[in-house]
Design a protein around this motif. Structure first.
Motif: not given
Length: 284
Positions: A196-213
């Motif tokens: 469940e910890v890892q699923l939470a981080l998999f989901l939150d990883y979606g916040t990273n590509p929008p921060q690439y710029p």
């Protein structure tokens, strides 16, 4: 090598430390599904000349792993913990080494404290859309629709077979991969509640590509020295992710190693030589 824990906001955070604290510091930030254990041999290679700190994030390694109902597993929150740990240790200037999850944690720290970072070493730590391979397709579905069904579809990534694949794909001779590393990581993944910890981080990883710029703008603005020593056979973060750093860091060194997702497991000496030479060139 020292093995220590500090209380950070009520969590016991484990970290490894080696070398003379008066020497230039390298902060080593780990990825999924491993921990600071991945850096033991690299730290031994570099400790005679540099000060090295490698923490375990909450939910990983030997740090506290509260259940998801009690702690918010996001990359912002992981960066908060590492930031607080550095403050407790009195570390004010450091070079960054990032791998996998270490990239979103490290770039958050760099944006918060640009004056503290002297250089960036990335080994399969991504900051560009070009680095995202087809591996990410089912995870992107979870970002778009975070349903229990889409989450359950990712649980195969927490199995022994998946961990073995992460360590061995893209590796010319898998006999060079120490299976004890896989077993160590898998034992921690198999703890009750850790999926469940890892699923939470998999989901939150979606916040990273929008921060690439923003991360790329940081590189363009500050023109820090960058070393990308990347496993060319990685099917999680492909080699185009390494090449892309040269677009924004004009003096970036790009080295594609004959390795997979974990270059240190099979290309330790080559990696250590590149990292040592890079750190020696940084301003002290």
């Amino acid at each position: 090598m020292k093995h220590q824990t500090l209380d950070v906001d009520g969590l016991e955070i484990f970290y490894r430390e080696a070398g003379d604290p008066s020497a230039p510091t390298l902060l080593l930030l780990h990825g999924f599904p491993t921990s600071s254990v991945a850096y033991r041999t690299l730290m031994e290679e570099l400790a005679g000349e540099f000060h090295l700190i490698a923490p375990d994030y909450p939910g990983f390694g030997l740090s506290s792993a509260p259940p998801v109902e009690e702690w918010d597993y996001t990359f912002d929150h992981l960066a908060d913990v590492v930031d607080a740990l550095l403050d407790r240790l009195g570390v004010e200037r450091f070079a960054l080494y990032v791998h996998d999850y270490g990239a979103p944690v490290g770039f958050r720290l760099a944006l918060r404290h640009p004056e503290r970072v002297t250089g960036i070493i990335t080994q399969n730590g991504n900051a560009y859309d070009e680095g995202l391979t087809p591996f990410w397709a089912p995870i992107k579905e979870y970002w778009a629709e975070p349903t229990p069904e889409n989450g359950d579809a990712l649980r195969g990534l927490f199995t022994r077979e998946a961990t073995h694949w992460q360590y061995t794909h893209g590796v010319p001779d898998v006999a060079h991969v120490d299976p004890a590393l896989e077993l160590h990581d898998q034992a921690l993944l198999d703890r009750p509640g850790n999926q469940e910890v890892q699923l939470a981080l998999f989901l939150d990883y979606g916040t990273n590509p929008p921060q690439y710029p923003a991360w790329q703008e940081y590189l363009r603005t500050h023109q820090l020295p960058v070393l990308a020593a990347w496993g060319e056979g990685d099917e999680i973060f492909g080699p185009d992710g390494a090449r892309a750093f040269a677009r924004d860091a004009k003096d970036a060194e790009i080295h594609l190693l004959d390795a997979g997702h974990f270059p240190l497991t099979t290309r330790l000496a080559e990696s250590a030589d590149l990292i040592r030479a890079f750190l020696r060139r940084l301003p002290r």
